[in-house]
Write a protein that holds these residues in place. Structure first.
Motif, PDB file in Angstrom:
ATOM      1  N   ILE A  97       0.949  -1.005   0.036  1.00 21.59           N
ATOM      2  CA  ILE A  97       0.016   0.028   0.287  1.00 21.59           C
ATOM      3  C   ILE A  97       0.742   1.190   0.077  1.00 21.59           C
ATOM      4  O   ILE A  97       1.863   1.489   0.741  1.00 21.59           O
ATOM      5  CB  ILE A  97      -1.016  -0.168   1.154  1.00 21.59           C
ATOM      6  CG1 ILE A  97      -1.986  -0.841   0.826  1.00 21.59           C
ATOM      7  CG2 ILE A  97      -1.401   1.456   1.537  1.00 21.59           C
ATOM      8  CD1 ILE A  97      -3.099  -0.896   1.883  1.00 21.59           C
ATOM      9  N   GLY A  98       0.582   1.827  -0.737  1.00 24.74           N
ATOM     10  CA  GLY A  98       1.312   3.488  -1.052  1.00 24.74           C
ATOM     11  C   GLY A  98       2.813   3.184  -1.701  1.00 24.74           C
ATOM     12  O   GLY A  98       3.532   4.119  -2.182  1.00 24.74           O
ATOM     13  N   GLU A  99       3.103   2.091  -2.354  1.00 22.34           N
ATOM     14  CA  GLU A  99       4.175   1.849  -3.166  1.00 22.34           C
ATOM     15  C   GLU A  99       3.933   2.250  -4.603  1.00 22.34           C
ATOM     16  O   GLU A  99       2.584   2.275  -4.811  1.00 22.34           O
ATOM     17  CB  GLU A  99       4.653   0.447  -3.067  1.00 22.34           C
ATOM     18  CG  GLU A  99       4.967   0.095  -1.658  1.00 22.34           C
ATOM     19  CD  GLU A  99       6.354   0.899  -1.332  1.00 22.34           C
ATOM     20  OE1 GLU A  99       7.224   1.129  -2.125  1.00 22.34           O
ATOM     21  OE2 GLU A  99       6.386   0.941  -0.083  1.00 22.34           O
ATOM     22  N   ARG A 100       4.933   2.364  -5.451  1.00 16.92           N
ATOM     23  CA  ARG A 100       4.536   2.898  -6.831  1.00 16.92           C
ATOM     24  C   ARG A 100       3.904   1.666  -7.559  1.00 16.92           C
ATOM     25  O   ARG A 100       3.940   0.512  -7.151  1.00 16.92           O
ATOM     26  CB  ARG A 100       6.012   3.271  -7.402  1.00 16.92           C
ATOM     27  CG  ARG A 100       6.500   4.502  -6.978  1.00 16.92           C
ATOM     28  CD  ARG A 100       7.850   4.704  -7.462  1.00 16.92           C
ATOM     29  NE  ARG A 100       8.472   3.531  -7.082  1.00 16.92           N
ATOM     30  CZ  ARG A 100       9.702   3.027  -7.624  1.00 16.92           C
ATOM     31  NH1 ARG A 100       9.968   3.669  -8.905  1.00 16.92           N
ATOM     32  NH2 ARG A 100      10.332   2.097  -7.144  1.00 16.92           N
ATOM     33  N   SER A 116      -3.369   8.884   7.138  1.00 22.70           N
ATOM     34  CA  SER A 116      -3.423   8.648   5.564  1.00 22.70           C
ATOM     35  C   SER A 116      -2.745   9.674   4.997  1.00 22.70           C
ATOM     36  O   SER A 116      -2.366   9.407   3.918  1.00 22.70           O
ATOM     37  CB  SER A 116      -4.895   8.619   5.322  1.00 22.70           C
ATOM     38  OG  SER A 116      -5.394   9.700   5.434  1.00 22.70           O
ATOM     39  N   GLU A 117      -2.021  10.656   5.587  1.00 26.04           N
ATOM     40  CA  GLU A 117      -1.087  11.484   4.783  1.00 26.04           C
ATOM     41  C   GLU A 117       0.297  11.762   5.587  1.00 26.04           C
ATOM     42  O   GLU A 117       1.064  12.443   5.555  1.00 26.04           O
ATOM     43  CB  GLU A 117      -1.656  13.121   4.962  1.00 26.04           C
ATOM     44  CG  GLU A 117      -3.007  13.201   4.392  1.00 26.04           C
ATOM     45  CD  GLU A 117      -3.490  14.545   4.459  1.00 26.04           C
ATOM     46  OE1 GLU A 117      -2.413  15.366   4.298  1.00 26.04           O
ATOM     47  OE2 GLU A 117      -4.564  14.828   4.441  1.00 26.04           O
ATOM     48  N   ASN A 118       0.466  10.426   6.479  1.00 23.78           N
ATOM     49  CA  ASN A 118       1.757  10.405   7.102  1.00 23.78           C
ATOM     50  C   ASN A 118       2.088  11.558   8.000  1.00 23.78           C
ATOM     51  O   ASN A 118       3.177  12.021   8.061  1.00 23.78           O
ATOM     52  CB  ASN A 118       2.904  10.285   6.091  1.00 23.78           C
ATOM     53  CG  ASN A 118       4.118   9.971   6.505  1.00 23.78           C
ATOM     54  OD1 ASN A 118       4.223   9.168   7.780  1.00 23.78           O
ATOM     55  ND2 ASN A 118       5.401  10.017   6.002  1.00 23.78           N
TER      56      ASN A 118
END
Ligand SMILES: Nc1ncnc2c1ncn2[C@@H]1O[C@H](COP(=O)(O)OP(=O)(O)OP(=O)(O)O)[C@@H](O)[C@H]1O
Ligand SMILES: [Mg+2]
Lengths: 294, 264
Positions: free
Chosen positions: A88-91, B54-56
């Motif tokens: 999740i959140g990786e390219r 969710s926005e770090n």
């Protein structure tokens, strides 16, 4: 004319399976932007599990199907949790590599467990073909079509009216907004993977009853790409329509063009049509309607 | 009901945005949080609702209490279930869902599913215009209608505390008036406590009981609304009223600047 009808019907059946597999693919893409290259392996696993239950464990077919589908629910959830969640959140490219890796891994395990020769289901559907006017159709074809169509209708209703379905569409629209109303996006994604694994397994069981099961069935995981690109990557109706179109095209090309040229057109035809469509509609037939207001 | 005590928030482990933010929202009241662009208002709301993650973003110091219990670090889902609902900046309706479906999605955490229909009617009672649009795809609604929908969707969760982030954004003045009137009405009928973030100080102070003004990550001024509107700095910088009729000479402008610096 009867020849044409025969071809059309077998195209519809193959198309129905494509539609099922593509449906799962698009659900995953919509809910989490993941391109799942392992969709064909889900199909294969489903087909093999059902086959083993029926052949080795002598489980009656309906019970075997029910068992298989419950196992596929678990498989879908576990795969998402173990393989996809860490990304999740990786390219995008890393996620793609992850699903390609997953597909290779699953294929390896499948071949270790079930080998590579073709296995067949014992005659579950009656052999007696059905006559529709001049056209003779085997019962399994009709069953397959009916099952696929019923499933697609059931899911359409589910997404349109059930509260889980509504929330799943909401999360696909705007994940953060969904989070802000207490919707558990993780849970939604898990449900998505479970559904994708289940519909692929059903496709696999249907195909397995038609042609037998061997690892090459997973090629459908690749055919799903022209299907979903044709339909529009993020469109569920697109996946269904695209599935049927590609299935029928393949079957027509195989029936009419292959004998003339000596084969090979069947495999290429879907891609040729895909290219033509993309020139006119770069987002596919049903590509995303991006709502923009000023 | 809600207490922020000396809260510090950092994004990406380096960008310090809230620098000792303290604020209190008493039960049943409407509190407004004012401040210029980038002051950290949205960040404050996200710290409360748990959406920072969710926005770090992380709360690195201080604490947030709701009904006497610490809620910093909880998942957004848990926080919503405890009764805090954030209406995000920019409305964020589910564009491809219709109005009814948006409302149903807002009720996701509700246990009493039987009452959902009734509450949809309640929302349409507050925003009659939405009733006529209930089968319309939300993405095609006007900005004002979307804002109504966003507030209605929050009502569907029956929150104890509603956090509103710039509900006036991009709306015509008349509509802003109407929406704020309804916000006040919701507070009175439902007893919902409200914390509203605004750029439009005028209208926010018009309905609030208490106000905070923040600059640069912390509160610089606070008070009951009637006291705030009498405060000269608030009048000048937030309400845009200097003493009527007087020409602004250069010296006065400089004077403003000095005060502005003091404020920040
Ligand atoms: N996700 C993020 N990562 C890094 N910095 C951020 C992030 N979100 C906000 N910031 C920074 O934090 C500061 C405060 O932002 P915030 O959105 O809280 O301001 P605001 O008071 O709501 O402003 P506005 O009135 O313009 O909405 C800004 O300087 C912004 O650039
Ligand atoms: Mg903001």
């Amino acid at each position: 004319m009867t020849f044409f009808m025969q071809i059309l019907i077998s195209g519809l059946v193959v198309g129905a399976v494509y539609a099922l597999v593509a449906f799962g693919f698009v659900l995953i893409y919509k809910s989490s932007d993941v391109i799942n290259f392992a969709q064909g392996e889900f199909l294969l696993v489903g087909a093999y599990i059902a086959l083993s239950l029926v052949v080795f464990y002598q489980v009656p077919f309906p019970a075997a199907v029910a068992l298989t589908l419950s196992m596929c629910v678990i498989l879908g959830v576990v795969v998402e949790r173990l393989v996809l969640r860490p990304f999740i959140g990786e390219r995008v490219i890393s996620v793609i590599m992850a699903t390609i890796g997953l597909s290779l891994l699953m294929r390896g395990i499948i071949q270790m467990v079930w080998g590579t020769e073709t296995r067949t289901f014992p005659g579950i559907f009656p052999d007696m073909p059905v006559r529709l006017g001049d056209v003779v159709v085997s019962q399994i074809y009709l069953w397959s079509l009916a099952v696929a169509v019923v499933l697609l209708v059931v899911f359409t209703v589910f997404f349109k009216y059930s509260s889980t379905g509504i929330v799943m569409r909401a999360a696909a629209d705007d994940q953060v907004a969904a989070l802000s109303m207490g919707i558990s996006v993780k849970r939604i994604i898990a449900i998505t993977w479970a559904i994708a694994a289940v519909v692929a397994a059903i496709g696999g069981i249907l195909l397995g009853n038609i042609n037998g099961v061997n690892p090459s069935l997973a090629y459908i995981g690749l055919m799903v790409l022209p299907v979903v690109i044709l339909g529009g990557l993020d469109s569920v109706p697109g996946a269904v329509v695209g599935g049927f179109i590609i299935g029928i095209l393949e079957s027509l090309a195989g029936g009419y063009l292959d004998p003339l040229i000596g084969g090979g057109v069947k495999e290429v035809a879907p891609f040729a049509v895909l290219l033509l469509v993309l020139m006119v509609r770069p987002y596919g037939l049903f590509g995303k309607e991006i709502i923009e207001r000023v | 009901m809600l207490v922020l005590n000396n809260v510090e928030v950092m994004y990406d482990h380096v960008i310090l945005v809230l620098k000792g933010m303290s604020l209190e929202v008493p039960e049943g009241k409407v509190v407004t949080l004012l401040g210029s662009n980038g002051a950290g208002k949205t960040t404050t709301l996200k710290a409360v609702s748990g959406l920072l993650k969710s926005e770090n973003g992380h709360i690195t110091d201080g604490f947030i209490e709701f009904d006497g219990e610490r809620i910093n670090g909880m998942e957004p889902e848990t926080i919503v279930r405890r009764g805090i609902f954030q209406v995000m900046e920019g409305r964020r309706v589910f564009e491809h869902l219709n109005v009814d479906e948006n409302l149903i999605a807002g009720a996701y955490t509700r246990r009493d599913r039987r009452n959902i229909r009734r509450d949809i009617d309640m929302v349409y009672g507050y925003f009659p215009r939405l009733r006529d649009l209930k089968h319309r795809t939300a993405g095609y609604l006007s900005g004002g209608e979307q804002q109504m929908l966003a507030i209605g969707r929050a009502l569907m969760a029956r929150p104890k505390l509603m956090l509103l982030d710039e509900p006036s954004l991009g709306l015509a003045p008349l509509l802003v008036q109407e929406i704020f009137r309804i916000i006040r009405q919701i507070n009175q009928d439902q007893g919902t406590t409200i914390l509203v973030v605004e750029q439009n100080a005028n209208v926010a102070l018009g309905i609030a009981d208490y106000g905070y003004i923040m600059e640069n990550g912390k509160i610089v001024l606070e008070g009951a609304v009637d006291r705030l509107v009498d405060n000269e700095d608030v009048r000048e910088f937030y309400l845009g009223l200097s003493d009527v009729g007087k020409r602004k000479s250069y010296r006065e402008v400089k004077h403003y600047k000095r005060r502005k610096r003091w404020l920040s």
